[in-house]
Design an enzyme around this catalytic site. Structure first.
Site, PDB file in Angstrom:
ATOM      1  CG  ASN A  37     -70.827 -10.888 -47.502  1.00  0.00           C
ATOM      2  OD1 ASN A  37     -69.720 -11.328 -47.787  1.00  0.00           O
ATOM      3  ND2 ASN A  37     -71.887 -11.668 -47.356  1.00  0.00           N
ATOM      4  CG  HIS A 122     -80.313 -19.048 -41.471  1.00  0.00           C
ATOM      5  ND1 HIS A 122     -79.643 -18.376 -42.460  1.00  0.00           N
ATOM      6  CD2 HIS A 122     -80.769 -18.097 -40.625  1.00  0.00           C
ATOM      7  CE1 HIS A 122     -79.692 -17.078 -42.213  1.00  0.00           C
ATOM      8  NE2 HIS A 122     -80.363 -16.885 -41.100  1.00  0.00           N
ATOM      9  CG  HIS A 222     -83.008 -13.217 -49.836  1.00  0.00           C
ATOM     10  ND1 HIS A 222     -81.949 -12.433 -49.501  1.00  0.00           N
ATOM     11  CD2 HIS A 222     -82.955 -14.301 -49.075  1.00  0.00           C
ATOM     12  CE1 HIS A 222     -81.270 -13.024 -48.573  1.00  0.00           C
ATOM     13  NE2 HIS A 222     -81.862 -14.163 -48.274  1.00  0.00           N
ATOM     14  CG  HIS A 322     -78.528  -8.716 -41.243  1.00  0.00           C
ATOM     15  ND1 HIS A 322     -77.661  -8.172 -42.163  1.00  0.00           N
ATOM     16  CD2 HIS A 322     -78.903  -9.902 -41.746  1.00  0.00           C
ATOM     17  CE1 HIS A 322     -77.521  -9.013 -43.174  1.00  0.00           C
ATOM     18  NE2 HIS A 322     -78.262 -10.065 -42.955  1.00  0.00           N
ATOM     19  CG  ASP A 326     -72.602 -11.073 -44.134  1.00  0.00           C
ATOM     20  OD1 ASP A 326     -73.277 -12.113 -44.245  1.00  0.00           O
ATOM     21  OD2 ASP A 326     -73.069  -9.936 -44.253  1.00  0.00           O
ATOM     22  CD  GLU A 349     -80.093 -13.560 -39.843  1.00  0.00           C
ATOM     23  OE1 GLU A 349     -79.872 -12.326 -39.868  1.00  0.00           O
ATOM     24  OE2 GLU A 349     -80.176 -14.243 -40.869  1.00  0.00           O
TER      25      GLU A 349
HETATM   26  O1  KDG Z   1     -74.318 -10.380 -46.945  1.00  0.00           O
HETATM   27  C1  KDG Z   1     -75.605 -10.796 -47.223  1.00  0.00           C
HETATM   28  C2  KDG Z   1     -76.074 -11.752 -46.186  1.00  0.00           C
HETATM   29  O2  KDG Z   1     -75.899 -11.132 -44.951  1.00  0.00           O
HETATM   30  C3  KDG Z   1     -77.521 -12.113 -46.399  1.00  0.00           C
HETATM   31  O3  KDG Z   1     -77.556 -13.275 -47.171  1.00  0.00           O
HETATM   32  C4  KDG Z   1     -78.136 -12.536 -45.170  1.00  0.00           C
HETATM   33  O4  KDG Z   1     -80.396 -12.211 -45.959  1.00  0.00           O
HETATM   34  C5  KDG Z   1     -79.610 -12.497 -45.083  1.00  0.00           C
HETATM   35  C6  KDG Z   1     -80.113 -12.801 -43.762  1.00  0.00           C
HETATM   36  O5  KDG Z   1     -81.296 -12.622 -43.554  1.00  0.00           O
HETATM   37  O6  KDG Z   1     -79.316 -13.188 -42.924  1.00  0.00           O
HETATM   38 MG    MG Z   2     -82.241 -11.508 -45.030  1.00  0.00          MG
END
Ligand code: KDG
Ligand code: MG
Length: 412
Positions: A37, A122, A222, A322, A326, A349
């Site tokens: 990304n 989310h 984050h 993850h 992206d 996720e």
């Molecule tokens: O490219 C960055 C994203 O994948 C990020 O914002 C996603 O923190 C993220 C998540 O937990 O999905």
């Molecule tokens: Mg994250």
């Protein structure tokens, strides 16, 4: 058999994706995801200028050997660009092997350990009312677990909050579904850790009061906190029984996690920006985390992801791969197969891809009643419509940056 051709396909249905397509002399094709990304074209160059010519003529069945060859022959090990490129090759070779065997990939990885993969979506809102609406809408869509991201009083714009609305380039696309915004420069957002630490426990208290004790709740920090701030947050969220607190502090300093662990029993998830099992070595062997956040795409593919999860299993650490938008449908499918096969799966996720993306990548994957399944077609279960892909040319897009009130740049 051997690899006869390698094509790199860049497409941008509403975000950029880089896909590698390998085809054998017998005409069997496999797909791999190489999307990084905001830095997509660096991986295109790595593959086009330095990798694809090494693949032609290689036996496509020797996946481990090809992985080791690409990793070791580069001399310069690790890093997101290198590992995304190696991941694309690895995943495409697994796709070919599984298609050749006439089996879905998870069968080659040992078969299914469960009926489906528990997914979390989310939910977000600037106010509690907006947040509750978002949680309800996720429950209506079938989600049985939700990530909760909330606005912070005094901050105008924070990553991941849907009410921050849509970007000019992508009208109608919810911001929490697409963190990278198209344009020549990254968006600037603001941040204040003390306000966040004061406010977030009140949000979780309200959510528990509204939705009860059963619903699994997650939160993404984050990388915004220092270890001691992360420890404070973990402690103050304990009454609300989080499924996990993610990226509570940047994990480059892995010893920092010892401080967090000393102070809180809130489960921790880390690793979406990690590229290799070595990044997890201390966190896993010292049991400083509970969930591995790696993605097949940024971690060198299925081969090392499986190894990392087998290592984690010795410490009762589970997967939480993850799965943002992206990670393309190809990379997502790869990790669904791994998640279905391993014993120590935790949660997956799931940020749904857009209609345009799904028109380019046709998938057998299903999401029903809160559970994901990769499907039973031979291979990964993803087909790329190359004509559709060509109708969406690359557009520059960047992840945002954050600044504190005095202008200091901060993690977003
Ligand atoms: O490219 C960055 C994203 O994948 C990020 O914002 C996603 O923190 C993220 C998540 O937990 O999905
Ligand atoms: Mg994250």
């Amino acid at each position: 058999m051997s690899i006869a051709s390698a094509e790199i396909i860049v497409t941008s249905p509403d975000r950029n994706f880089v896909t590698l397509k390998l085809t054998t002399i017998d005409g069997v094709s496999g797909l791999g995801d190489a999307t990084l990304n905001g830095r997509e074209l660096a991986v295109v160059s790595y593959l086009r200028d330095h990798v694809v010519q090494l693949l032609i003529g290689r036996d496509e069945g020797n996946i481990e050997d090809t992985w080791q060859f690409l990793y070791r022959s580069a001399y310069w090990r690790r890093g997101p660009v290198t590992m995304a490129a190696i991941a694309a090759v690895d995943v495409a070779l697994w796709d070919i092997k599984a298609k050749t065997a006439g089996m879905p990939l998870y069968q080659l990885l040992g078969g299914a350990s469960r009926r489906g993969l528990l997914a979390y979506g989310h939910a977000s809102g600037k106010s509690n009312a907006e947040l509750f609406e978002s949680i309800r809408s996720h429950q209506e869509q079938g989600y049985r677990a939700v990530r909760v991201q909330a606005g912070v009083p005094g901050l105008k714009s924070i990553y991941g909050i849907a009410s921050n609305a849509t970007s000019a380039a992508n009208p109608g696309v919810r911001y929490d579904h697409e963190p990278a915004q198209r344009g020549a420069l990254p968006a600037e957002e603001d941040w204040d850790t003390r306000s966040y630490l004061r406010h977030l426990p009140t949000v979780f208290e309200a959510v528990r009061n509204e939705f009860g004790p059963e619903l699994p709740l997650l939160h993404d920090g984050h990388h915004r906190m220092t270890p001691i701030q992360a420890a404070q947050l973990g402690k103050s969220l304990e009454p609300y029984d989080l499924f996990w607190l993610e990226d509570c502090t940047p994990a480059e300093n892995q010893q920092g996690l010892r401080i967090v662990r000393q102070h809180t029993t809130t489960p921790l998830a880390i690793g979406e920006v990690f590229n290799t099992v070595w990044d997890f070595q201390q966190l896993i062997s010292e049991q400083l985390i509970d969930y591995v956040r790696a993605a097949a795409t940024h971690f060198g593919g299925v081969t090392p992801l499986r190894k990392a999860m087998d290592f984690a299993a010795q410490f009762q650490i589970r997967s939480g791969f993850h799965g943002p938008t992206d990670v393309s449908p190809v990379g997502f499918a790869a990790q669904l197969h791994v998640g279905l096969a391993i014993h120590n799966f935790g949660i997956q996720e799931y940020m749904e891809h857009s209609e345009a993306t799904n028109s380019v990548f046709q998938q057998t994957m299903t999401f029903r009643d809160g559970y994901l399944h990769p499907g039973d077609a031979p291979g990964l279960g993803v087909q790329l419509d190359e004509q559709a892909a060509a109708s969406f040319p690359y557009e520059p897009a960047y992840l945002p940056v954050s600044r504190l009130h005095d202008g200091t740049l901060h993690d977003w």
